[in-house]
Design an enzyme around this catalytic site. Sequence first.
Site, PDB file in Angstrom:
ATOM      1  N   LEU A 125       0.846  -1.196   0.000  1.00 59.46           N
ATOM      2  CA  LEU A 125       0.000   0.000   0.000  1.00 59.46           C
ATOM      3  C   LEU A 125       0.887   1.255   0.000  1.00 59.46           C
ATOM      4  O   LEU A 125       0.795   2.096  -0.887  1.00 59.46           O
ATOM      5  CB  LEU A 125      -0.919  -0.012   1.236  1.00 59.46           C
ATOM      6  CG  LEU A 125      -1.735   1.258   1.501  1.00 59.46           C
ATOM      7  CD1 LEU A 125      -2.724   1.520   0.369  1.00 59.46           C
ATOM      8  CD2 LEU A 125      -2.491   1.166   2.840  1.00 59.46           C
ATOM      9  N   GLY A 131       2.002   7.588   2.924  1.00 62.74           N
ATOM     10  CA  GLY A 131       2.094   6.734   4.114  1.00 62.74           C
ATOM     11  C   GLY A 131       0.770   6.832   4.857  1.00 62.74           C
ATOM     12  O   GLY A 131      -0.191   6.118   4.561  1.00 62.74           O
ATOM     13  N   TRP A 156       8.624   0.364   2.123  1.00 60.16           N
ATOM     14  CA  TRP A 156       8.412  -0.204   3.466  1.00 60.16           C
ATOM     15  C   TRP A 156       7.594  -1.489   3.386  1.00 60.16           C
ATOM     16  O   TRP A 156       6.654  -1.695   4.149  1.00 60.16           O
ATOM     17  CB  TRP A 156       7.738   0.814   4.403  1.00 60.16           C
ATOM     18  CG  TRP A 156       8.650   1.946   4.708  1.00 60.16           C
ATOM     19  CD1 TRP A 156       8.525   3.231   4.289  1.00 60.16           C
ATOM     20  CD2 TRP A 156       9.871   1.891   5.476  1.00 60.16           C
ATOM     21  NE1 TRP A 156       9.592   3.968   4.731  1.00 60.16           N
ATOM     22  CE2 TRP A 156      10.430   3.179   5.466  1.00 60.16           C
ATOM     23  CE3 TRP A 156      10.532   0.868   6.168  1.00 60.16           C
ATOM     24  CZ2 TRP A 156      11.618   3.484   6.109  1.00 60.16           C
ATOM     25  CZ3 TRP A 156      11.720   1.172   6.811  1.00 60.16           C
ATOM     26  CH2 TRP A 156      12.244   2.467   6.782  1.00 60.16           C
ATOM     27  N   ARG A 243      -3.765  -4.741  11.883  1.00 59.40           N
ATOM     28  CA  ARG A 243      -3.689  -4.018  13.175  1.00 59.40           C
ATOM     29  C   ARG A 243      -4.038  -4.941  14.344  1.00 59.40           C
ATOM     30  O   ARG A 243      -3.530  -4.771  15.449  1.00 59.40           O
ATOM     31  CB  ARG A 243      -4.615  -2.801  13.138  1.00 59.40           C
ATOM     32  CG  ARG A 243      -4.063  -1.704  12.251  1.00 59.40           C
ATOM     33  CD  ARG A 243      -5.069  -0.588  11.983  1.00 59.40           C
ATOM     34  NE  ARG A 243      -4.488   0.407  11.085  1.00 59.40           N
ATOM     35  CZ  ARG A 243      -5.178   1.374  10.496  1.00 59.40           C
ATOM     36  NH1 ARG A 243      -6.488   1.476  10.702  1.00 59.40           N
ATOM     37  NH2 ARG A 243      -4.572   2.227   9.698  1.00 59.40           N
ATOM     38  N   ILE A 337      15.072  -0.493  34.175  1.00 63.40           N
ATOM     39  CA  ILE A 337      15.281  -1.459  35.269  1.00 63.40           C
ATOM     40  C   ILE A 337      16.643  -2.138  35.133  1.00 63.40           C
ATOM     41  O   ILE A 337      17.324  -2.390  36.124  1.00 63.40           O
ATOM     42  CB  ILE A 337      14.120  -2.495  35.298  1.00 63.40           C
ATOM     43  CG1 ILE A 337      12.846  -1.814  35.812  1.00 63.40           C
ATOM     44  CG2 ILE A 337      14.473  -3.720  36.135  1.00 63.40           C
ATOM     45  CD1 ILE A 337      11.596  -2.667  35.749  1.00 63.40           C
ATOM     46  N   GLU A 363       1.341   0.376  10.313  1.00 60.89           N
ATOM     47  CA  GLU A 363      -0.099   0.034  10.374  1.00 60.89           C
ATOM     48  C   GLU A 363      -0.917   1.144  11.046  1.00 60.89           C
ATOM     49  O   GLU A 363      -1.826   0.887  11.826  1.00 60.89           O
ATOM     50  CB  GLU A 363      -0.311  -1.323  11.052  1.00 60.89           C
ATOM     51  CG  GLU A 363       0.511  -2.415  10.369  1.00 60.89           C
ATOM     52  CD  GLU A 363      -0.273  -3.620   9.957  1.00 60.89           C
ATOM     53  OE1 GLU A 363      -1.504  -3.548   9.943  1.00 60.89           O
ATOM     54  OE2 GLU A 363       0.383  -4.635   9.643  1.00 60.89           O
TER      55      GLU A 363
HETATM   56  N1  CAA Z   1     -13.146  -1.664   5.852  1.00 62.66           N
HETATM   57  C1  CAA Z   1     -13.900  -1.443   4.726  1.00 62.66           C
HETATM   58  N2  CAA Z   1     -14.111  -0.187   4.236  1.00 62.66           N
HETATM   59  C2  CAA Z   1     -13.535   0.835   4.873  1.00 62.66           C
HETATM   60  C3  CAA Z   1     -12.749   0.655   6.023  1.00 62.66           C
HETATM   61  C4  CAA Z   1     -12.572  -0.650   6.512  1.00 62.66           C
HETATM   62  N3  CAA Z   1     -11.839  -0.872   7.592  1.00 62.66           N
HETATM   63  N4  CAA Z   1     -12.301   1.867   6.425  1.00 62.66           N
HETATM   64  C5  CAA Z   1     -12.799   2.770   5.566  1.00 62.66           C
HETATM   65  N5  CAA Z   1     -13.543   2.140   4.632  1.00 62.66           N
HETATM   66  C6  CAA Z   1     -14.270   2.751   3.534  1.00 62.66           C
HETATM   67  C7  CAA Z   1     -15.165   3.850   4.063  1.00 62.66           C
HETATM   68  O1  CAA Z   1     -16.445   3.356   4.437  1.00 62.66           O
HETATM   69  C8  CAA Z   1     -15.260   4.778   2.883  1.00 62.66           C
HETATM   70  O2  CAA Z   1     -16.196   4.246   1.943  1.00 62.66           O
HETATM   71  P1  CAA Z   1     -17.477   5.115   1.503  1.00 62.66           P
HETATM   72  O3  CAA Z   1     -16.901   6.317   0.806  1.00 62.66           O
HETATM   73  O4  CAA Z   1     -18.221   4.199   0.586  1.00 62.66           O
HETATM   74  O5  CAA Z   1     -18.191   5.457   2.762  1.00 62.66           O
HETATM   75  C9  CAA Z   1     -13.891   4.668   2.219  1.00 62.66           C
HETATM   76  O6  CAA Z   1     -13.341   3.405   2.653  1.00 62.66           O
HETATM   77  C10 CAA Z   1     -12.950   5.772   2.636  1.00 62.66           C
HETATM   78  O7  CAA Z   1     -12.773   5.670   4.046  1.00 62.66           O
HETATM   79  P2  CAA Z   1     -12.391   6.913   4.970  1.00 62.66           P
HETATM   80  O8  CAA Z   1     -13.364   8.027   4.693  1.00 62.66           O
HETATM   81  O9  CAA Z   1     -12.234   6.442   6.346  1.00 62.66           O
HETATM   82  O10 CAA Z   1     -11.001   7.340   4.341  1.00 62.66           O
HETATM   83  P3  CAA Z   1     -10.035   8.399   4.860  1.00 62.66           P
HETATM   84  O11 CAA Z   1      -9.356   8.970   3.659  1.00 62.66           O
HETATM   85  O12 CAA Z   1     -10.704   9.327   5.832  1.00 62.66           O
HETATM   86  O13 CAA Z   1      -8.984   7.514   5.656  1.00 62.66           O
HETATM   87  C11 CAA Z   1      -7.282   7.160   7.212  1.00 62.66           C
HETATM   88  C12 CAA Z   1      -8.106   8.145   6.416  1.00 62.66           C
HETATM   89  C13 CAA Z   1      -8.183   6.349   8.117  1.00 62.66           C
HETATM   90  C14 CAA Z   1      -6.358   7.996   8.038  1.00 62.66           C
HETATM   91  C15 CAA Z   1      -6.522   6.215   6.284  1.00 62.66           C
HETATM   92  O14 CAA Z   1      -5.868   6.943   5.276  1.00 62.66           O
HETATM   93  C16 CAA Z   1      -5.499   5.420   7.073  1.00 62.66           C
HETATM   94  O15 CAA Z   1      -5.839   4.451   7.761  1.00 62.66           O
HETATM   95  N6  CAA Z   1      -4.206   5.796   6.965  1.00 62.66           N
HETATM   96  C17 CAA Z   1      -3.137   5.017   7.556  1.00 62.66           C
HETATM   97  C18 CAA Z   1      -2.603   4.064   6.558  1.00 62.66           C
HETATM   98  C19 CAA Z   1      -1.849   2.949   7.210  1.00 62.66           C
HETATM   99  O16 CAA Z   1      -2.191   2.462   8.274  1.00 62.66           O
HETATM  100  N7  CAA Z   1      -0.829   2.467   6.517  1.00 62.66           N
HETATM  101  C20 CAA Z   1      -0.087   1.346   6.962  1.00 62.66           C
HETATM  102  C21 CAA Z   1       0.482   0.658   5.782  1.00 62.66           C
HETATM  103  S1  CAA Z   1       0.736  -1.076   5.944  1.00 62.66           S
HETATM  104  C22 CAA Z   1       1.996  -1.304   6.984  1.00 62.66           C
HETATM  105  O17 CAA Z   1       2.448  -0.449   7.664  1.00 62.66           O
HETATM  106  C23 CAA Z   1       2.400  -2.740   7.079  1.00 62.66           C
HETATM  107  C24 CAA Z   1       3.819  -3.129   7.045  1.00 62.66           C
HETATM  108  O18 CAA Z   1       4.282  -3.701   6.088  1.00 62.66           O
HETATM  109  C25 CAA Z   1       4.664  -2.933   8.262  1.00 62.66           C
END
Ligand code: CAA
Length: 396
Positions: A125, A131, A156, A243, A337, A363
């Site tokens: 992703l 990010g 990453w 998560r 500690i 995450e």
């Molecule tokens: N399941 C299904 N659908 C979901 C969902 C979920 N958990 N979360 C959101 N959606 C849907 C919403 O319902 C929405 O759909 P509709 O428009 O039809 O209502 C759509 O997706 C958009 O959702 P949001 O409005 O919540 O989107 P947003 O732009 O506001 O999201 C955010 C913002 C929550 C901050 C998001 O960008 C986010 O989580 N960012 C962090 C990204 C992240 O965690 N990256 C980690 C990468 S992986 C990693 O780190 C792993 C590794 O290898 C170590």
Amino acid sequence: MDFTLTQEHELIRESAHKFGQNEILPGLRERDREAKSDRGQLEKMGKAGMLGVAIPAKYGGSDTDYISLGIVCEELERADTSARVVMSVHSGLHSLTLLQWGTEEQKHRWLPKLATGERVGAFGLTEPNAGSDAANIRTTATRDGDHYVLNGQKTWISLSDYADQFLVVTRLAQTDAKAPYAAFIVERNLEGFSSRALHGKLGVRAGNTGEIFFDNVRVPKDCLLGEEGDGFKIAMSALDHGRYTVASGSVGIIQACLDACVKYANERTVQGEPIGRKQLVQQMIASMVQGREIGRLLYYKVGWMKNVGLRHTRECSLAKWTNCAAAFDAANKAVEIHGAYGYCDEFPVERYFRNSRGAVIYEGTHEIHTIMQAEYELGYREDRPLARTLPSWPVQ
Ligand code: CAA
């Protein structure tokens, strides 16, 4: 409400604990020092049945529930974070997302080999400029007959050197839709795919992280996951699984801090008594116990919600946010500690300190989860039931 773990859960805990002792801990300090990751360990996890946890038997899994998955993550991370990262990425972000969004044909095609570790799965992703702002991804998928042509870069990426297939989230080139995203299973052997390892990480040094590149990679259209336009939802639901594994794993790191600190505090004497008798040391031990117990309650609740098929994005974010912060705090206290001994790798606590820092970032950063929790409470964000749920446990 019943918090009793079943006999099966206890057996799973015991076997994951033994795996950590016998297969992860030997040679770990050297692997961590030399930043050497070990694909063999991943294969052993597959053989031990760990990669099939929470996958139904009809797709080659072990028909165990999500609490079992949390317990495995706890015990793996009690040994080493890099082993739990395998579960988070291979099982959480990849296999469970495929289970949730794949067609029957796709599930039968890939899950049995993923469940045994014959194939390794990863997740793509994050990009150099996307990010926390995941919606800003730039990797494109352009439809061309029976294929999609992928161009772009992800960074990453855990298991970038080992994974046989990646769940990749892209932007669709030919759409003006409001949700222009699509997700694909991309196999490594496709022409135009390449990867490069990242070096010099603060922690999780015994784990593999890197970049992946797509240069006109032609992905068959039957590798599209869900529908065109589902990509962002797929990415977010993958994070609901990932998560959960990070939240449960963090409890394991707190337990590891307690294991090390209880031993040290009973052995090390100051002014004629074990330092465990000193109130300031007791305060730190008590705070770790608090983190472990709250952490378990939070992840057990999410595991239960997953088991009965409830949307759990809010609860999972809370568990991940709280438990990662508690694990980093516990590791910091564990170094305290141990005094000067905590500052070198003669004792494991400096590794816990470095490793637990990563989970506060990946995450979803501390800040992203803080904002999500505030937005839920303020009424700016709500979780609607999902169209694509996971199988409930026990399987009906
Ligand atoms: N399941 C299904 N659908 C979901 C969902 C979920 N958990 N979360 C959101 N959606 C849907 C919403 O319902 C929405 O759909 P509709 O428009 O039809 O209502 C759509 O997706 C958009 O959702 P949001 O409005 O919540 O989107 P947003 O732009 O506001 O999201 C955010 C913002 C929550 C901050 C998001 O960008 C986010 O989580 N960012 C962090 C990204 C992240 O965690 N990256 C980690 C990468 S992986 C990693 O780190 C792993 C590794 O290898 C170590």
